[in-house]
Design an enzyme around this catalytic site. Structure first.
Site, PDB file in Angstrom:
ATOM      1  N   GLN A   1      -5.657   5.861   0.153  1.00  0.00           N
ATOM      2  CA  GLN A   1      -5.499   5.024   1.344  1.00  0.00           C
ATOM      3  C   GLN A   1      -4.097   4.435   1.473  1.00  0.00           C
ATOM      4  OE1 GLN A   1      -8.838   2.395   0.841  1.00  0.00           O
ATOM      5  NE2 GLN A   1     -10.138   3.718   2.079  1.00  0.00           N
ATOM      6  N   ASN A   2      -3.215   4.709   0.525  1.00  0.00           N
ATOM      7  CA  ASN A   2      -1.842   4.256   0.661  1.00  0.00           C
ATOM      8  C   ASN A   2      -1.208   5.048   1.802  1.00  0.00           C
ATOM      9  OD1 ASN A   2       1.142   4.066   0.182  1.00  0.00           O
ATOM     10  ND2 ASN A   2       0.409   2.734  -1.459  1.00  0.00           N
ATOM     11  N   GLN A   3      -0.477   4.374   2.648  1.00  0.00           N
ATOM     12  CA  GLN A   3       0.067   4.994   3.860  1.00  0.00           C
ATOM     13  C   GLN A   3       1.475   5.577   3.673  1.00  0.00           C
ATOM     14  OE1 GLN A   3      -0.267   1.400   6.120  1.00  0.00           O
ATOM     15  NE2 GLN A   3      -2.341   1.857   6.809  1.00  0.00           N
TER      16      GLN A   3
END
Length: 170
Positions: A50-52
Site C-alpha cells: 500500500q506504499n504509494q
C-alpha cells in the site's frame, strides 16, 4: 537489516537502512527515513503493497513502475537519474511508524552527495526524512515531499504535484 537487542521478549529491535541505489549519473536523490517492516522483510525499498512510492514516481519517469519486478523498477530509476537512500542509518523502532524511531544514527548523506557529480536535487520522502535530513545537505537544491507511506492518508492525487516536481531536475 533487523537486530534484536537484549534478551527475551523485552528486547528492543534495532533496524538498519539498505545501501544507497545510486550511480554517477544520479541527478535526483530521494531520501526516506528508515525502511518499514515490510521492506526490511522483503529486502527491498518501498515493499509495502500500500506504499504509494512506485505509483507516485511512475508519471515522473513515464513507466508503470508497479507492473515491473523490483530489479526492473530500480533499473528504470537509475536510467532516469533517480537514486534512493535513507536519512537514518539505524534506529530502534517497534513497528514501522516514523514516530516510533528512537536512538537514530544518520547515514553520511554529505559523503554520498560528494560522490554524485550530476546531482541536482535531494528530495525527502515525508516529514521525518525532511526534519532529520535537511541539515545534512548543502550545495544542492532540496525538496520536501508528502510521504508515500500508507500511514500518510492523503490520496495519491493530492501528493502527485509535489512528486512531479522531481521531473524538472532529471
Amino acid at each position: 537489516m533487523v537486530e534484536r537487542l537484549g534478551g527475551g521478549t523485552g528486547g528492543v529491535t534495532r533496524k538498519a537502512s539498505f545501501p544507497p541505489v545510486v550511480d554517477t549519473s544520479t541527478r535526483a536523490l530521494i531520501l526516506g527515513s528508515l525502511p518499514g517492516d515490510a521492506s526490511l522483510a522483503a529486502g527491498r525499498y518501498y515493499a509495502h503493497p500500500q506504499n504509494q512510492f512506485w505509483r507516485l514516481l511512475s508519471p515522473v519517469v513515464g513507466v508503470d513502475l508497479p507492473s515491473l519486478g523490483y530489479d526492473d523498477r530500480l533499473a528504470v530509476l537509475r536510467a532516469a537519474g533517480i537514486g534512493l537512500w535513507d536519512v537514518v542509518a539505524s534506529a530502534t523502532r517497534p513497528g514501522s511508524s516514523d514516530a516510533a524511531i528512537r536512538e537514530a544514527t544518520a547515514n553520511d548523506v554529505a559523503a554520498l552527495i560528494a560522490t554524485l557529480p550530476a546531482l541536482r536535487l535531494v528530495a525527502f520522502n515525508g516529514g521525518t526524512a525532511w526534519k532529520a535530513g535537511r541539515s545534512l545537505v548543502s550545495g544542492v537544491e532540496t525538496l520536501a515531499l508528502p510521504s508515500s507511506s500508507p500511514l500518510h492518508t492523503v490520496g495519491v492525487a493530492a501528493k502527485q504535484p509535489a512528486w512531479d516536481a522531481i521531473g524538472a531536475y532529471l
